[in-house]
Write a protein that holds these residues in place. Structure first.
Motif, PDB file in Angstrom:
ATOM      1  N   UNK A 180       0.812  -1.225   0.000  1.00  0.00           N
ATOM      2  CA  UNK A 180       0.000   0.000   0.000  1.00  0.00           C
ATOM      3  C   UNK A 180       0.841   1.270   0.000  1.00  0.00           C
ATOM      4  N   UNK A 181       1.851   1.404   0.868  1.00  0.00           N
ATOM      5  CA  UNK A 181       2.690   2.611   0.811  1.00  0.00           C
ATOM      6  C   UNK A 181       3.385   2.768  -0.545  1.00  0.00           C
ATOM      7  N   UNK A 182       3.745   1.664  -1.173  1.00  0.00           N
ATOM      8  CA  UNK A 182       4.377   1.735  -2.494  1.00  0.00           C
ATOM      9  C   UNK A 182       3.406   2.320  -3.515  1.00  0.00           C
ATOM     10  N   UNK A 183       2.166   1.897  -3.441  1.00  0.00           N
ATOM     11  CA  UNK A 183       1.167   2.432  -4.365  1.00  0.00           C
ATOM     12  C   UNK A 183       0.906   3.916  -4.105  1.00  0.00           C
ATOM     13  N   UNK A 184       0.867   4.302  -2.835  1.00  0.00           N
ATOM     14  CA  UNK A 184       0.678   5.730  -2.517  1.00  0.00           C
ATOM     15  C   UNK A 184       1.792   6.562  -3.119  1.00  0.00           C
TER      16      UNK A 184
END
Length: 970
Positions: free
Chosen positions: A39-43
């Motif tokens: 998720x942080x990578x996608x953000x």
């Protein structure tokens, strides 16, 4: 058909040669989400690709949808209620955007008021500092910095939850422009005559030393001292001197208000009695011969509490005869020399007490209104810290919460004196402990009091008719759920005038002046315009740093005016945000939607309504959506002491934000929600199933191209049925977008994935997908539908599973694409086929009967898998006419089905809508499906058991279908 032949084949098995001819699923979409990492990578990826800007550009010029954000306090990490609220809003916003509307969501923060001020004072107390020793501008600066820090922290935490918004364009009530707009809204009420100052009781926190709003109150059970007090009658205008030598007895749970008593309320329609005490208990404070007046309906309970064993009713007195009776205060002769009149009041009942109500106009709303009607004095006996003022006889300097003992002692002394003097009873008659619910400050968790102080109010009635106009405006508002209308309407109908002043330092001041000579507030538009302009340029601090002349102008003498430094209620601040957030930013005003917790009926919903109606004439919202509170798994409130707090940050770090979002979407948010480890574990399991659905679809679409697609007219009935079901799901989704009724929508979507797809359609079509030839019409039809399902599920899940849906989309279309740039997939109108849907409902019902019998056969060891089975299916001629053409071996996933016609049985699988030939007579019972072992050998490629296996000499281990596929591929 094989899921994975690799696991069951050895390198020397002749069947091993067919492994590569099976179209097994293949996709980059991982089985495990690994959400806390992914998720942080996608953000970061979205920020780098400027996704939000691309979304905005793609929707510019479209129909606007506006959800106005209710501002949370910027004072600490997010709690689970914040997460629930913001995720709900995000789901609504994303769904509206993916339905083709231009959505601009501007998140906001409440940065003023007691919550932030209290936190800064806590830091002072830890370091041994005192707020009173700090210059107000320095204190305000520290509050501003505290709020700024937590605003930034909360902004990042909201974004980590996947909440989409204009984070760099957020609003905050402490921004200079916001402060100017807020003081401008105060000015509108000033200039239209609705703002006034008065001495009247308000809810007051002795700990925080400020007035509080109803929305800042919570109720806790406490045990108080309740007392019965005798007030001797000194003027008896009744026709026959009914009250000669009698005392009126009142009952109260707030002994500390006895010094402020100025009247006794009675009910005109209540029947009262004068009793003479005949016998008493040993510890009773009354003595035989004393005469007491109380309501007849309360006589037995009062006698028990007062220890009166025997009494005599001397006379009956109608309530209407009590008007004009005057008593003495029981502490007369000790500084309380005023008369205490008996006054009629409609609110007096006989539900508790004595039917005679102690009235202290300074300490109760009903008391104040009664006193105002009859011109009673409103005392100022209690100071801002809860202690009696220095001029209060007997009790000066004592704290009101510790006053029960001293007050009872003083009243007991008076009673003993009256007994000794054989005079009319006066003083304490009885006391007892009582457990009851009592208001507390939600911030300090300490009890509050009703205390009369000079405060600023907005008039609800009178010339402005604010109450009437607000109730009228609510008639045009849609409520979700509908029952919430009654709650807000009744609150507005019953509320008192709006107290908007607070005696604190951090906030927007009520920037007005009062003429010292007359006490009248200055209503001057030019002065107000100067104040607004100054606030716009320098912020509200200028009210504390510049002389009054700066605002009054050269034409007025500042020495003639009192400058007001009370700050405005934070609910007024947040309630006025519509005036500066929705205007001038390409947003709808009124907003399409306000969405908050149910407590906001007495908070932000109400303050926004009153503020907007008072200044614009209409409600600031078209629709109000309410969600409940979050409790733990046992239904308890969350508290650190119970160890049951679930923090959003902990959930995102351990499970991922999509799990928390799924919990929100699957909950009935109109009621109180529950959360905990087990509930989150259940959501994790639901997520796993949804992810597996997406993964199978993606795997089965490996290598799919536009050339494979088939027209709807060429699709088999099974595919048409799935598209019909897809249309029904879309209708539910579209209705939620239109009405904001989201409860149950995503559970419905999950059930579609689990029951209609995974357990039904996918199960049936695995054989075709894996084992048919690439050119097979059946396989092309199935993959045509799977392509549709992927687009539909990815977009429909995107408002909730924002990260997972993005993965599912980019796994097929590449990382430069984003599901959040898409609109919701919309099924073709022709796909909806009610007749087809009804037919397949019957087919699925019969299929469930067959599969239940297969389970019995598997459990009994007759077969190991359904493909080893042959099913004998008894049908009547009527049923055969409806079901006979169905490929039941495909539908039931067995190798063979034999239909057995029962000529003389009644149909059990049909209903009245089915067109079937009539049956003359019924002479036999309808049979059930029976299971036997299929005849033939097992195909090494598709695992079906068929007699034809072994008939091809080149491929003796294959069925003829698989022979053709293998030959074609070779």
């Amino acid at each position: 058909m094989p899921e994975n032949q690799n696991s069951s084949s050895s390198g020397h098995d002749p069947k091993d040669q067919y492994r590569d001819t099976v179209f097994l699923p293949r996709t980059s979409f991982a089985m495990r989400g690994n959400l806390p990492t992914r998720e942080p990578e996608l953000l970061a990826q979205w920020e780098k690709s400027r996704l939000d800007a691309r979304i905005a550009a793609g929707h510019a010029g479209k129909d606007v949808f506006t959800l106005h954000d209710g501002p949370p306090y910027a004072n600490g990490h997010l709690h689970i209620g914040h997460a629930l609220n913001k995720i709900n809003k995000d789901i609504v916003n994303r769904a509206q955007r993916m339905s083709g509307r231009d959505v601009r969501y501007i998140p906001g923060w409440d940065c003023h008021g007691l919550p932030i001020e209290w936190r800064v004072e806590e830091e002072y107390r830890k370091s041994g500092r005192h707020k009173e020793d700090v210059p107000i501008i320095q204190f305000r600066a520290e509050c501003r910095e505290y709020a700024r820090h937590w605003l930034e922290v909360q902004s990042k935490e909201f974004q980590r939850l996947g909440v989409q918004g204009e984070w760099t364009n957020r609003y905050a009530t402490m921004d200079f422009a916001s402060e100017a707009a807020i003081v401008g809204e105060i000015g509108k009420f000033l200039l239209n005559g609705a703002l006034y100052r008065a001495l009247r009781p308000v809810m007051w926190s002795p700990v925080e030393k400020t007035a509080l709003a109803e929305a800042e109150i919570e109720y806790h059970d406490i045990t108080s001292t309740a007392i019965y007090v005798a007030f001797p009658v000194i003027h008896d205008p009744t026709p026959h001197r009914e009250l000669l030598e009698t005392a009126c007895v009142i009952w109260t749970t707030t002994p500390w208000t006895i010094p402020a008593n100025r009247a006794i309320a009675f009910g005109r329609d209540i029947d009262y009695v004068v009793i003479s005490v005949v016998a008493r208990a040993e510890d009773s404070l009354v003595v035989p011969g004393q005469k007491l007046l109380i309501a007849e309906a309360r006589l037995e309970d009062f006698s028990r509490q007062a220890g009166i064993i025997e009494y005599k009713i001397d006379r009956y007195v109608a309530g209407e005869l009590l008007e004009g009776v005057i008593c003495a205060h029981p502490l007369r002769g000790q500084g309380y020399e005023f008369d205490v009149p008996l006054l009629p009041a409609d609110y007096v009942t006989t539900d508790a007490g004595t039917g005679l109500v102690h009235t202290a106009p300074a300490h109760g709303v009903d008391d104040y209104q009664l006193g105002r009607r009859f011109g009673l004095e409103v005392t100022e006996y209690v100071q801002d810290d809860g202690t009696y003022a220095p001029d209060v006889p007997l009790f000066a300097g004592q704290h009101v919460f510790k006053a029960a003992g001293p007050v009872c002692t003083a009243l007991s002394r008076v009673m003993r004196k009256s007994i000794t003097a054989h005079s009319v009873p006066a003083g304490l008659v009885a006391q007892h402990a009582i457990a009851h619910s009592y208001p507390h400050s939600w911030r300090s968790r300490k009890p509050i009091i009703f205390r009369a102080t000079p405060q600023w109010f907005i008039q609800m009635d009178g010339d402005t008719k604010l109450r009437e106009r607000a109730l009228q405006a609510l008639q045009d508002v849609t409520f979700v759920p509908a029952a919430a209308r009654n709650r807000l309407t009744s609150m507005v109908a019953q509320r008192p005038d709006w107290c908007i002043s607070r005696q604190r330092a951090w906030g927007v001041p009520i920037a007005v002046f009062v003429e010292k000579g007359t006490g009248e507030v200055l209503r001057d538009a030019a002065v107000m315009a100067r104040i607004v302009a100054a606030f716009e340029k320098y912020g509200a601090d200028i009210w504390y740093t510049e002389p009054a002349s700066t605002f009054l102008g050269p034409e007025r003498d500042p020495d003639l005016y009192e400058q007001v430094f009370d700050i405005v209620d934070v609910w007024f601040e947040s309630g006025s945000t519509h005036s500066f957030v929705l205007k001038g930013q390409r947003l709808n005003a009124p907003a399409d939607l306000y969405l908050e917790g149910s407590d906001q009926h007495r908070g932000w919903f109400q303050s926004s309504l009153l503020e907007s109606v008072g200044t614009t004439g209409h409600a600031p919202f078209k629709t109000l959506v309410t969600n409940g509170f979050v409790l733990d798994e046992q239904g308890r409130k969350m508290s650190k002491s119970l160890g049951n707090v679930v923090a959003p940050d902990e959930v995102t770090q351990s499970l991922g934000a999509d799990i928390l979002r799924l919990w929100v979407a699957n909950s009935d948010s109109h009621e109180d929600l529950r959360i905990g480890k087990e509930i989150l574990k259940q959501q994790g399991e639901l997520y796993r199933r949804l992810r597996n659905t997406l993964r199978w679809v993606l795997g089965a679409l490996d290598g799919f191209t536009e050339k494979e697609k088939q027209d709807y007219a060429d699709l088999p009935d099974l595919e048409r049925y799935i598209l019909h079901r897809l249309s029904e799901v879309h209708d539910v989704l579209a209705n939620a977008v239109r009405t904001h009724h989201w409860v149950g929508v995503f559970p419905f979507l999950h059930q579609f994935c689990a029951n209609d797809l995974s357990a039904f359609y996918f199960d049936i079509r695995k054989d075709v997908i894996y084992c048919d030839a690439a050119s097979s019409p059946r396989r092309r039809a199935a993959r045509t539908v799977l392509d549709i399902l992927h687009r539909a599920l990815s977009t429909w899940l995107a408002p909730v599973l924002v990260f997972t849906a993005e993965e599912a989309w980019t796994a097929r279309f590449g990382s430069k694409e984003s599901v959040h740039l898409q609109n919701f997939f919309k099924p073709d109108a022709s796909w909806y086929n009610e007749k087809l849907g009804a037919c397949w409902s019957k087919l699925r019902g019969l299929r469930r009967v067959i599969t239940s019998e297969l389970e019995v056969a598997r459990r009994d060891g007759l077969i190991r898998s359904s493909l080893e089975a042959c099913v004998s299916l008894p049908l009547t001629p009527q049923e055969d006419a409806v079901f006979g053409e169905v490929d039941w071996s495909e539908l039931a996933i067995v190798s063979e089905v034999e239909i057995m016609i029962q000529m003389n049985a009644a149909p059990i699988y049909l209903d009245a809508t089915d067109e079937a030939p009539a049956l003359d007579g019924v002479t036999e019972q309808h049979g059930i499906p029976t299971i036997s072992v299929a005849r033939g050998e097992k195909c090494a490629r598709c695992w079906r058991v068929l007699p034809e296996v072994g008939t091809d000499t080149h491929h003796p281990h294959l069925c003829l279908r698989c022979v053709d596929v293998v030959t074609e591929s070779a």
